[in-house]
Design a protein around this motif. Structure first.
Motif, PDB file in Angstrom:
ATOM      1  N   TYR A  32     -11.178   7.971  22.194  1.00  0.00           N
ATOM      2  CA  TYR A  32     -11.139   6.576  22.628  1.00  0.00           C
ATOM      3  C   TYR A  32      -9.764   6.218  23.172  1.00  0.00           C
ATOM      4  O   TYR A  32      -8.744   6.497  22.521  1.00  0.00           O
ATOM      5  CB  TYR A  32     -11.500   5.649  21.461  1.00  0.00           C
ATOM      6  CG  TYR A  32     -12.938   5.834  21.053  1.00  0.00           C
ATOM      7  CD1 TYR A  32     -13.939   5.056  21.607  1.00  0.00           C
ATOM      8  CD2 TYR A  32     -13.292   6.859  20.170  1.00  0.00           C
ATOM      9  CE1 TYR A  32     -15.269   5.261  21.270  1.00  0.00           C
ATOM     10  CE2 TYR A  32     -14.627   7.072  19.831  1.00  0.00           C
ATOM     11  CZ  TYR A  32     -15.602   6.269  20.379  1.00  0.00           C
ATOM     12  OH  TYR A  32     -16.916   6.481  20.060  1.00  0.00           O
ATOM     13  N   ALA A  33      -9.758   5.602  24.354  1.00  0.00           N
ATOM     14  CA  ALA A  33      -8.501   5.141  24.919  1.00  0.00           C
ATOM     15  C   ALA A  33      -8.388   3.635  24.730  1.00  0.00           C
ATOM     16  O   ALA A  33      -9.389   2.934  24.611  1.00  0.00           O
ATOM     17  CB  ALA A  33      -8.443   5.490  26.404  1.00  0.00           C
ATOM     18  N   ARG A  62      -6.996   9.038  19.750  1.00  0.00           N
ATOM     19  CA  ARG A  62      -6.769   7.716  20.351  1.00  0.00           C
ATOM     20  C   ARG A  62      -5.658   7.819  21.385  1.00  0.00           C
ATOM     21  O   ARG A  62      -4.576   8.329  21.091  1.00  0.00           O
ATOM     22  CB  ARG A  62      -6.329   6.734  19.274  1.00  0.00           C
ATOM     23  CG  ARG A  62      -7.314   6.611  18.146  1.00  0.00           C
ATOM     24  CD  ARG A  62      -6.637   5.910  17.003  1.00  0.00           C
ATOM     25  NE  ARG A  62      -7.523   5.790  15.858  1.00  0.00           N
ATOM     26  CZ  ARG A  62      -7.108   5.413  14.661  1.00  0.00           C
ATOM     27  NH1 ARG A  62      -5.832   5.107  14.467  1.00  0.00           N
ATOM     28  NH2 ARG A  62      -7.959   5.322  13.674  1.00  0.00           N
ATOM     29  N   TYR A  63      -5.929   7.283  22.552  1.00  0.00           N
ATOM     30  CA  TYR A  63      -5.032   7.463  23.701  1.00  0.00           C
ATOM     31  C   TYR A  63      -4.642   6.097  24.263  1.00  0.00           C
ATOM     32  O   TYR A  63      -5.510   5.329  24.669  1.00  0.00           O
ATOM     33  CB  TYR A  63      -5.767   8.355  24.714  1.00  0.00           C
ATOM     34  CG  TYR A  63      -5.308   8.349  26.141  1.00  0.00           C
ATOM     35  CD1 TYR A  63      -3.978   8.162  26.508  1.00  0.00           C
ATOM     36  CD2 TYR A  63      -6.234   8.593  27.160  1.00  0.00           C
ATOM     37  CE1 TYR A  63      -3.595   8.187  27.843  1.00  0.00           C
ATOM     38  CE2 TYR A  63      -5.862   8.628  28.500  1.00  0.00           C
ATOM     39  CZ  TYR A  63      -4.538   8.420  28.829  1.00  0.00           C
ATOM     40  OH  TYR A  63      -4.166   8.433  30.149  1.00  0.00           O
ATOM     41  N   MET A  93      -2.126   9.851  21.607  1.00  0.00           N
ATOM     42  CA  MET A  93      -1.877  10.411  22.943  1.00  0.00           C
ATOM     43  C   MET A  93      -1.329   9.343  23.892  1.00  0.00           C
ATOM     44  O   MET A  93      -1.710   8.181  23.803  1.00  0.00           O
ATOM     45  CB  MET A  93      -3.186  10.951  23.550  1.00  0.00           C
ATOM     46  CG  MET A  93      -3.871  11.996  22.698  1.00  0.00           C
ATOM     47  SD  MET A  93      -5.567  12.331  23.242  1.00  0.00           S
ATOM     48  CE  MET A  93      -5.278  13.154  24.807  1.00  0.00           C
ATOM     49  N   PHE A  94      -0.470   9.801  24.807  1.00  0.00           N
ATOM     50  CA  PHE A  94       0.163   8.898  25.781  1.00  0.00           C
ATOM     51  C   PHE A  94       0.246   9.583  27.137  1.00  0.00           C
ATOM     52  O   PHE A  94       0.271  10.806  27.222  1.00  0.00           O
ATOM     53  CB  PHE A  94       1.604   8.587  25.355  1.00  0.00           C
ATOM     54  CG  PHE A  94       1.723   7.937  24.026  1.00  0.00           C
ATOM     55  CD1 PHE A  94       1.713   6.560  23.898  1.00  0.00           C
ATOM     56  CD2 PHE A  94       1.852   8.709  22.871  1.00  0.00           C
ATOM     57  CE1 PHE A  94       1.838   5.952  22.659  1.00  0.00           C
ATOM     58  CE2 PHE A  94       1.968   8.118  21.618  1.00  0.00           C
ATOM     59  CZ  PHE A  94       1.961   6.729  21.518  1.00  0.00           C
ATOM     60  N   ASP A  95       0.350   8.769  28.184  1.00  0.00           N
ATOM     61  CA  ASP A  95       0.773   9.267  29.492  1.00  0.00           C
ATOM     62  C   ASP A  95       1.585   8.173  30.141  1.00  0.00           C
ATOM     63  O   ASP A  95       1.355   6.994  29.889  1.00  0.00           O
ATOM     64  CB  ASP A  95      -0.428   9.577  30.399  1.00  0.00           C
ATOM     65  CG  ASP A  95      -0.943   8.322  31.080  1.00  0.00           C
ATOM     66  OD1 ASP A  95      -1.642   7.539  30.407  1.00  0.00           O
ATOM     67  OD2 ASP A  95      -0.596   8.078  32.255  1.00  0.00           O
ATOM     68  N   CYS A  96       2.542   8.555  30.950  1.00  0.00           N
ATOM     69  CA  CYS A  96       3.323   7.552  31.674  1.00  0.00           C
ATOM     70  C   CYS A  96       4.133   8.253  32.752  1.00  0.00           C
ATOM     71  O   CYS A  96       4.570   9.389  32.565  1.00  0.00           O
ATOM     72  CB  CYS A  96       4.274   6.829  30.719  1.00  0.00           C
ATOM     73  SG  CYS A  96       5.056   5.365  31.452  1.00  0.00           S
ATOM     74  N   VAL A  97       4.357   7.570  33.876  1.00  0.00           N
ATOM     75  CA  VAL A  97       5.198   8.135  34.927  1.00  0.00           C
ATOM     76  C   VAL A  97       6.680   8.008  34.578  1.00  0.00           C
ATOM     77  O   VAL A  97       7.526   8.545  35.297  1.00  0.00           O
ATOM     78  CB  VAL A  97       4.951   7.446  36.297  1.00  0.00           C
ATOM     79  CG1 VAL A  97       3.529   7.693  36.772  1.00  0.00           C
ATOM     80  CG2 VAL A  97       5.245   5.946  36.221  1.00  0.00           C
ATOM     81  N   MET A  98       6.974   7.313  33.469  1.00  0.00           N
ATOM     82  CA  MET A  98       8.380   6.984  33.202  1.00  0.00           C
ATOM     83  C   MET A  98       9.343   8.181  33.208  1.00  0.00           C
ATOM     84  O   MET A  98      10.346   8.150  33.919  1.00  0.00           O
ATOM     85  CB  MET A  98       8.511   6.196  31.907  1.00  0.00           C
ATOM     86  CG  MET A  98       9.919   5.639  31.722  1.00  0.00           C
ATOM     87  SD  MET A  98       9.980   4.248  30.626  1.00  0.00           S
ATOM     88  CE  MET A  98       9.088   3.015  31.533  1.00  0.00           C
TER      89      MET A  98
END
Ligand code: PRF
Ligand code: ZN
Length: 371
Positions: free
Chosen positions: A211-212, A242-243, A263-268
């Motif tokens: 689940y995000a 969990r994202y 979980m994470f994602d980012c362009v940072m």
């Protein structure tokens, strides 16, 4: 090999786990490097691996427009195309359409838009998004959703969340289950507790593999984002990953892990790396700053990356001043390594039961850059 998640330890709400997929295992909490167009910008796949990354993110929107999903499939899939045999999560396209495409029109069937590259017309439905992610060979497929802007009224947020819920159902029906592959639902509802609850409950019915939490980090600020995580994370099944989509700064990651995100994602880290900003155990540095012109020390003496073990701050400063391409390459490498270590050390701390102390010590280190 089936897609599964083992919860291995908890410290407060913070979780340490292991995600098992067809393309390998992912220790959590984890940060996914962003590889939008089939490349983590400025990085070879070997360099991405060397940062400690275990899973990368790709984008339906960019890849459907160029080089095209059917072409990626003919080339053997995204893993083969980008030399990344490990797990890949792909975002579903809706969010990128809203931020990048021209002449967008949303209706019940999906979203119609013109490409930001050549102006060509496209119609993205939940079914087509699932097909594209199948063709890309995504290990983790995201449902098609709509992310509301901030601020939005309760009425706007409710209407949008219910559309996302209907699309989630259609996305689930269109998903082709394969061993070791999974599909994540996306909780929406803006900053409204009742809407987050309604969204999470409806998605749980569909029994996704994960689940995000969507619709956050869109301008509401860290305090409000944390309040929404405090509300949303407990609504999700404990035995599934969990994202938190599109987050964030190192501080955001520490605080969100503390609230139960895996979980994470980012362009940072990648974008900052291309614009001379380096994340270190002493805080954020702008390497273009004149203070580094004669600084013969490593960017971060606590980092084992190639940038920090072989080069100096003065060299990085020179590369950025001279607009040499190696500057963005080295600093992206370092920033991604920093994010990976932040998550790996956090995982060790969670398993040892001292996650709070770990966060405090890490944040204390960041203060040094301000002096
Ligand atoms: N939905 C999808 N992708 C996203 C988001 C979302 O809400 C966000 C919000 N921060 C980032 N990326 N599909
Ligand atoms: Zn480094």
């Amino acid at each position: 090999m089936s897609f599964s998640f083992d919860l291995l330890g908890q410290d407060g709400a913070a979780r340490a786990g292991m995600l098992h997929t067809a393309h390998g295992d992912v220790p959590t909490p984890t940060f996914m490097a962003v590889g939008t167009a089939g490349t983590v910008k400025a990085m070879t796949a070997d360099a991405v691996r060397a940062t400690g990354a275990k899973i990368v993110l790709g984008n339906t929107y960019h890849l459907m427009l160029r080089p095209g999903a059917e072409r990626v499939a003919r080339l053997g899939g995204l893993h083969k195309m980008m030399d990344w045999p490990g797990p890949i999560l792909t975002d579903s396209g809706g969010f990128q359409v809203m931020s990048l495409a021209k002449l967008r029109k949303m209706d019940e069937t999906g979203v119609t838009f013109r490409s930001h590259i050549d102006g060509s017309a496209h119609h993205l439905t939940p079914e087509r998004s699932m097909e594209i992610q199948y063709l890309l060979d995504a290990t983790i497929t995201m449902v098609l959703d709509e992310c509301t802007k901030f601020p939005a009224t309760h009425e706007e947020a409710a209407k949008s969340m219910r559309l996302s819920t209907r699309w989630a159902k259609r996305s689930r029906d269109a998903f082709v289950a394969r061993d070791g592959y999974g599909q994540f639902g996306i909780v929406q509802g803006n900053v409204y507790k009742d809407l987050r609850e309604e969204s999470a409950a409806a998605l749980r019915e569909l029994n996704f593999e994960g689940y995000a939490i969507g619709g956050l980090a869109v301008g509401e600020g860290q305090e409000m984002m944390y309040a929404m995580l405090d509300i949303t994370a407990p609504l999700l099944p404990t035995g599934k990953p969990r994202y938190l989509m599109g987050v964030g700064t190192p501080d955001d990651l520490l605080g969100s892990v503390a609230r139960g995100v895996d979980m994470f994602d980012c362009v940072m880290p990648t974008r900052a790396g291309r614009t001379a900003r380096g994340f270190t155990s002493h805080g954020v540095f702008n390497l273009r700053n004149a203070r580094f012109i004669d600084d013969g020390t490593p960017l971060d003496e606590n980092c084992g990356c190639l940038c920090c073990t072989r080069h100096t701050r003065a060299y990085l400063h020179h590369l950025f001043r001279a607009q040499e391409i190696l500057g963005p390459m080295l600093l992206t490498m370092h920033n991604l390594t920093y994010y990976q270590r932040l998550m790996q050390d956090g995982r060790v701390a969670i398993l040892a039961g001292n996650y709070d102390e770990y966060c405090q010590a890490t944040r204390a280190g960041w203060e040094e850059a301000k002096h």
